[in-house]
Design a protein around this motif. Structure first.
Motif, short mmCIF file in Angstrom:
data_model
loop_
_atom_site.label_atom_id
_atom_site.label_comp_id
_atom_site.label_asym_id
_atom_site.label_seq_id
_atom_site.Cartn_x
_atom_site.Cartn_y
_atom_site.Cartn_z
N UNK A 208 0.80 -1.24 0.00
CA UNK A 208 0.00 0.00 0.00
C UNK A 208 0.82 1.28 0.00
N UNK A 209 1.93 1.31 0.74
CA UNK A 209 2.70 2.54 0.81
C UNK A 209 3.57 2.77 -0.42
N UNK A 210 3.81 1.76 -1.24
CA UNK A 210 4.62 1.96 -2.44
C UNK A 210 3.78 2.08 -3.72
N UNK A 211 2.46 1.87 -3.64
CA UNK A 211 1.60 2.04 -4.83
C UNK A 211 0.68 3.24 -4.67
N UNK A 212 0.58 3.79 -3.47
CA UNK A 212 -0.37 4.89 -3.27
C UNK A 212 0.00 6.11 -4.10
N UNK A 213 1.24 6.54 -4.05
CA UNK A 213 1.65 7.74 -4.79
C UNK A 213 1.52 7.54 -6.31
N UNK A 214 2.00 6.43 -6.91
CA UNK A 214 1.81 6.27 -8.35
C UNK A 214 0.34 6.24 -8.77
N UNK A 215 -0.53 5.60 -8.00
CA UNK A 215 -1.94 5.52 -8.38
C UNK A 215 -2.58 6.90 -8.33
N UNK A 216 -2.36 7.65 -7.27
CA UNK A 216 -2.96 8.98 -7.16
C UNK A 216 -2.39 9.91 -8.24
N UNK A 217 -1.08 9.84 -8.49
CA UNK A 217 -0.48 10.69 -9.53
C UNK A 217 -1.03 10.34 -10.90
N UNK A 218 -1.24 9.07 -11.18
CA UNK A 218 -1.80 8.67 -12.48
C UNK A 218 -3.23 9.18 -12.65
N UNK A 219 -4.02 9.10 -11.59
CA UNK A 219 -5.40 9.59 -11.69
C UNK A 219 -5.42 11.10 -11.94
N UNK A 220 -4.64 11.85 -11.21
CA UNK A 220 -4.62 13.30 -11.39
C UNK A 220 -4.10 13.69 -12.77
N UNK A 221 -3.09 12.96 -13.26
CA UNK A 221 -2.58 13.24 -14.61
C UNK A 221 -3.65 12.95 -15.66
N UNK A 222 -4.39 11.85 -15.49
CA UNK A 222 -5.47 11.56 -16.43
C UNK A 222 -6.58 12.58 -16.38
N UNK A 223 -6.94 13.04 -15.19
CA UNK A 223 -7.98 14.06 -15.06
C UNK A 223 -7.56 15.36 -15.72
N UNK A 224 -6.37 15.86 -15.40
CA UNK A 224 -5.92 17.12 -15.98
C UNK A 224 -5.75 17.02 -17.48
N UNK A 225 -5.15 15.92 -17.95
CA UNK A 225 -4.95 15.78 -19.39
C UNK A 225 -6.24 15.69 -20.16
N UNK A 226 -7.22 14.95 -19.64
CA UNK A 226 -8.50 14.81 -20.35
C UNK A 226 -9.24 16.13 -20.40
N UNK A 227 -9.22 16.88 -19.32
CA UNK A 227 -9.94 18.15 -19.33
C UNK A 227 -9.31 19.14 -20.30
#
Length: 838
Positions: A208-227
C-alpha cells in the motif's frame, strides 16, 4: 445551375418563399425537381454533377456543405454516388467516434508507459495494472461528464479517485499479506508513502505505501490531461501532465535500471498519433480561389512545411549527440537525498548487551521453530558490527524498506541450504530483527534490509508476541579453499580493515608475533583463534567493555586481578582487533544459538568474529575456549618487550668495593658517632607518621577537585554527565557497581534501592522486599536530564546542570551517611573514582 426534369414532370416551377432553396439561388430539391451538380459524374439517382451545389439548407433540414438533399433522404456529393442516407450517416458517426477516441486512448496509453518505466524497479506487474486502471478511470469520468460544467468535473473525479485508491490499497495489502485492519494499513500508507517509496529496497514490492503515490499521480494526470485535451481542445498541452508523470517515473528509477529507450520512443509516437487524430477533415481551403492565387497559397504552404522539416532535422542533428551521450550517463539516485530508517543507540552497538544477558541466562528472548536440512543447532544473526573507533563497535548499516522478497546476492562457492524459521518475539527489545543468514523472504512483519550485512530491522520496533517467518539461504564456506584463500584489498574493504588510532603497544606486539609465525591469511586467523582459546577464561560475570583499555586489560591484565577473563564480547572484539592488526578484514557479529524448536534464552546469546576471504566470503570463527580446557599462562607463548636499554645506552657496571681489613672496626673502638642513631630513628618515626597522612590528604584533595571539575566545568550537558558519574561512583563505592547494559532509568531504580537498603540497615532494621525505592526522588529527574543530554544535545540550561549537581551531591552524601564510621572515612579517600574508566 441546370435543372433537369423527368418525362413526367411539368414545367419548372418557380421558387416559393415557403420552400428551402439552395444557397446558389436554385430551387431546393423536393423530390420532383432534382438539382444536378455542375459536373458530369452520374449521381445515384440519375443526376449528373461534378461539384457541390451551394451550402444553404437542404430539403431535409440539414445545412448543405457541398451536398444537397433530394427530398428522399439521399445525398448528392462531390461528383460521386450519394448512396442511401442512413448508411452515410452511420459512416459519419463511426468516423466521428473513432476520431474522438484517439486522444483519450493515447492519453491512457501514455500514462501506462509511465507505469511501465516505474515498474522496472518493482516486483511483478501489479503496479502497471493499478496505474493503468487509475488512468482509464480518470479519463472515462471526464468523457462521461463532458456535458457537465467544468467546475463540477474535478470534485466528481476526485471522489471517484478516493474509491479507486482505496480499492488499490486493499488489493496491494492482500497481495502483500500485511497484518492489521484496512484503516490502519491505509493510514500508515498515507503517512509514509513518499519516504518509503524513496527508501524501499529494490525490487520494490507493491505494498500500500509503495503504490499509493503512483496511483494517485496517475489519476490526477489523467484528469488534468483529459480536461485540457478534450474539453479545451488543447491536445498537445493536454499531454503535459502525462509527460511530467513519465519524467518523474524516470527520475525515481534513477540508476537502478537501464535506459528507457523504447518506452520513450513509444511515448513520443503516442503524442504524434493524438495530434494527427485530433485534426478534423475539412474541405480544401483553396477551392473557389482563382488559379493564380491557389498556386501561390499552395507554394507558400509547401515552403512553410519544408522549413519546419528543416528545423526539426537541424535540431535533431544538434541535439542528437547530446541526447545520445545522456543515454549512457548515470542519473542521480533520489534515494540518496532521503535518510533511511535509523537504528536506536541500543541497537547500534548490541555487543554491550552480551554481559547483561550473561547475568540473566534464563531470560526468554525468542520462540523459534526451525525447518533445516540437517536439523542441528542453528545460528541466528541479530547484528553485524563493522565499524570500530577504538572505543566501541557499531553497526553502521544502511537499511532500506523492503517487501517480502529480498534481493539476492551472488552466492559463494560453498554449499547453500534453505532454512525456514518461524520466530516469535518474547523478551527481546529494540528494532533489530533476528534471522538466519542470509534472509531471502520475510512474511508477517514489515522490515528494512541492509544487503551489505544481510541484517533486518523492524522500523516500528519489536513487541512481545510478534510472529514472523524468515526463509534464508544459509551458506557453508568451502573448507578446501580456505587454506590458500587470500584476503581482498582496496577501497571496498577499507572499512573492515581500518585500525583505529591509539592501539596499545602490547596488542601490536602480540599481533606482530602471531603474523610473523603464520604467513597465509587463514593461518593467521586460525592462530589468533587458537591463542585466545588456549590462554583465556570464559566467564559470565565479566564487566562489559571492548575499548582499547578494556581489551588490553583482558589480554594482559593480571589473572588474579580480573584480567585474562571475559565474556564472548571480549573474545570476539579481541579477535577482530588483532586480526585487523595482522591485515585481515574482520567484523563482529552478535546472535543466538537455537537448539531445535523451542525458546531461545539469554544464555544462548553470544558474539563471534568473521573474516572476509577472497572468493569465499565471510567465514565465522569461534575464539572461545572449550568447556573442559584449562587456560595456559600467557607468558608461555607471548614474548614480552625487551627490558634492556639499547646497546649505546648500557650503563657501565658498578664495581663492588672489596672488603678489606681497613673496613673492619678495631676491637674496643665503636664505629658509631655519638648521637648518630637517635636522630635517625626519630626522623624515620616522624616520616612514617607524616607520609600516610600526606597521602590521604592528597587523595582527599584530588577527590574534591574531581567533584568540582565534574559539576562546574564545561557546558550544561557535560556537567550533567559529570553529575551522573558522581552518582554511579557513589554506587560503586557502596559495593554496587552498575553495568553498561542498563539504561539510566534502571540505574536510578537500583540507586534508590541501594539507598533504601543502607538507610534501613543503618537504622537497625533489615531491609525487606517491600523496602521503598523512592528514598531519593531526585534520581529519576537526574536520569531524565541525562537522557536529554544524550538524545537532545544543546537543550539543557545552566539551571538544569546545577540541579543535576545538587541531586548527585545530595545522593552521595546520603549514601555515605548510611555507611559505618570507618567506611565513611575510607569513602572520602578511596582512590577508585580517580582511576575508574568512565
Amino acid at each position: 445551375m441546370v435543372t433537369v426534369t423527368g418525362p413526367h414532370d411539368g414545367p419548372t416551377r418557380r421558387p416559393r418563399p415557403d420552400r428551402p432553396e439552395a444557397h446558389s439561388g436554385g430551387p431546393a430539391a423536393d423530390g420532383a425537381d432534382r438539382p444536378v451538380a455542375d459536373g458530369d459524374g452520374p449521381a445515384a439517382d440519375g443526376t449528373v454533377g461534378s461539384g457541390p451545389v451551394g451550402d444553404g439548407p437542404a430539403a431535409d433540414g440539414t445545412v448543405g456543405d457541398g451536398t444537397v438533399g433530394d427530398g428522399t433522404g439521399r445525398v448528392v456529393g462531390d461528383g460521386g454516388p450519394a448512396g442511401d442516407g442512413r448508411g452515410g450517416a452511420t459512416g459519419r458517426v463511426t468516423g466521428r467516434v473513432l476520431r474522438a477516441a484517439v486522444v483519450p486512448t493515447t492519453l491512457v496509453a501514455a500514462i501506462g508507459l509511465a507505469a511501465v518505466v516505474l515498474n522496472r524497479v518493482y516486483d511483478g506487474d501489479l503496479l502497471i495494472r493499478l496505474v493503468c486502471g487509475a488512468a482509464l478511470g480518470a479519463v472515462l469520468v471526464s468523457v462521461a461528464a463532458r456535458r457537465l460544467p467544468s467546475w463540477l468535473v474535478a470534485p466528481l473525479s476526485v471522489a471517484v479517485m478516493f474509491g479507486a485508491t482505496a480499492w488499490s490499497v486493499r488489493l496491494a495489502a492482500d497481495r502483500a499479506d500485511l497484518p492489521g485492519g484496512f484503516l490502519d494499513v491505509a493510514a500508515d500508507a498515507a503517512g509514509n508513502a513518499v519516504p518509503r517509496l524513496l527508501t524501499a529496497m529494490i525490487p520494490v514490492e507493491p505494498t500500500p505505501d509503495t503504490v499509493l503515490v503512483p496511483v494517485v499521480a496517475a489519476w490526477l494526470a489523467g484528469l488534468a490531461g483529459a480536461e485540457v485535451a478534450l474539453r479545451a481542445g488543447r491536445v498537445l498541452l493536454g499531454f503535459l501532465p502525462a509527460t511530467s508523470l513519465y519524467v518523474g517515473a524516470v527520475c525515481v528509477v534513477g540508476p537502478n535500471a537501464g535506459p528507457a529507450i523504447w518506452p520513450t520512443v513509444a511515448f513520443a509516437g503516442l503524442v504524434a498519433v493524438a495530434l494527427a487524430g485530433a485534426r478534423a477533415p475539412g474541405p480544401d481551403p483553396t477551392v473557389g480561389l482563382p488559379p493564380a492565387v491557389r498556386v501561390t497559397v499552395r507554394v507558400r504552404a509547401t515552403a512553410v512545411s519544408a522549413a519546419g522539416v528543416a528545423v526539426v532535422v537541424g535540431l535533431a542533428a544538434l541535439l542528437g549527440p547530446v541526447l545520445a551521450g545522456w543515454v549512457d550517463h548515470r542519473p542521480v539516485d533520489p534515494r540518496r537525498f532521503v535518510p533511511p530508517p535509523r537504528v536506536e543507540s541500543l541497537d547500534e552497538n548490541p555487543l554491550i548487551r552480551i554481559s547483561g544477558w550473561a547475568l540473566d541466562p534464563q531470560r526468554k528472548l525468542l520462540d523459534v521453530s526451525t525447518l533445516a536440512p540437517d536439523g542441528g543447532p542453528t545460528t541466528i544473526r541479530l547484528a553485524v558490527l563493522s565499524d570500530y573507533d577504538g572505543v566501541t563497535w557499531r553497526v553502521g548499516a544502511t537499511y532500506r524498506t523492503a517487501g517480502r522478497v529480498l534481493p539476492e546476492g551472488s552466492p559463494g562457492p560453498g554449499v547453500v541450504d534453505t532454512v525456514r524459521q518461524e520466530i516469535t518475539v518474547a523478551g527481546l527489545t529494540g528494532r533489530l530483527l533476528p534471522a538466519v543468514a542470509t534472509p531471502r523472504s520475510v512474511d508477517g512483519a514489515r522490515v528494512a534490509y541492509d544487503p551489505e550485512s544481510g541484517t533486518l530491522i523492524r522500523p516500528e520496533g519489536l513487541v512481545p508476541g510478534l510472529t514472523y517467518t524468515v526463509t534464508s539461504a544459509r551458506e557453508r564456506p568451502e573448507a578446501n579453499l580456505l587454506g590458500t584463500a587470500d584476503v581482498p584489498a582496496g577501497a571496498e574493504v577499507a572499512r573492515v580493515l581500518r585500525v583505529a588510532d591509539g592501539a596499545p603497544e602490547p596488542l601490536r606486539r602480540l599481533a606482530a608475533q602471531l603474523a610473523e609465525e603464520n604467513g597465509a591469511p587463514y593461518a593467521r586467523a586460525a592462530a589468533v583463534e587458537q591463542f585466545l582459546a588456549e590462554h583465556y577464561r570464559l566467564v559470565a560475570d565479566a564487566p562489559s567493555g571492548h575499548a582499547y583499555p578494556n581489551l588490553e586489560f583482558f589480554l594482559f591484565g593480571p589473572r588474579g586481578g580480573g584480567g585474562q577473563r571475559g565474556t564472548s564480547e571480549q573474545f570476539a572484539a579481541a579477535f577482530a582487533v588483532l586480526g585487523r592488526l595482522t591485515g585481515l578484514p574482520t567484523r563482529v557479529v552478535v546472535g543466538f544459538t537455537a537448539r531445535g524448536d523451542g525458546p531461545v534464552r539469554a544464555a544462548d546469546a553470544y558474539a563471534w568474529p568473521e573474516v572476509l576471504f577472497a572468493g569465499v566470503g565471510w567465514v565465522p570463527f569461534d575464539p572461545r575456549p572449550r568447556p573442559d580446557s584449562t587456560p595456559r599462562p600467557i607468558e608461555e607463548d607471548f614474548r614480552p618487550a625487551p627490558q634492556s636499554p639499547p646497546p649505546s645506552e648500557v650503563p657501565e657496571p658498578t664495581p663492588t668495593p672489596p672488603t678489606t681489613a681497613a673496613a673492619v672496626a678495631e676491637p674496643g673502638r665503636s664505629t658509631e658517632q655519638p648521637g648518630g642513631r637517635t636522630p635517625l630513628l626519630l626522623a624515620a618515626g616522624t616520616g612514617g607518621l607524616l607520609l600516610p597522612g600526606a597521602a590521604l590528604g592528597v587523595l582527599a584533595w584530588r577527590r574534591r577537585a574531581l567533584t568540582r571539575a565534574r559539576l562546574s566545568r564545561g557546558d550544561p550537558g557535560t556537567r550533567v554527565g559529570g553529575a551522573w558519574r558522581h552518582t554511579t561512583d557513589a554506587l560503586r563505592l557502596s559495593g554496587r557497581p552498575v553495568g553498561g547494559e542498563l539504561s539510566a532509568t534502571e540505574v536510578a531504580d537500583r540507586a534508590g534501592h541501594a539507598l533504601a537498603e543502607d538507610t534501613a540497615r543503618a537504622g537497625g532494621s533489615p531491609p525487606g522486599p517491600d523496602t521503598a525505592r523512592a528514598e531519593h526522588p531526585g534520581l529519576t529527574e537526574l536520569a531524565g536530564l541525562l537522557n536529554q543530554a544524550a538524545f537532545a544535545p544543546g537543550t539543557l540550561t545552566d539551571a538544569q546542570a546545577d540541579r543535576a549537581g545538587d541531586i548527585a551531591v545530595a545522593y552521595a552524601t546520603a549514601l555515605r551517611a548510611a555507611r559505618p564510621g570507618w567506611r565513611r572515612l575510607l569513602w572520602s579517600v578511596h582512590p577508585g573514582p580517580l582511576r575508574w574508566t568512565r
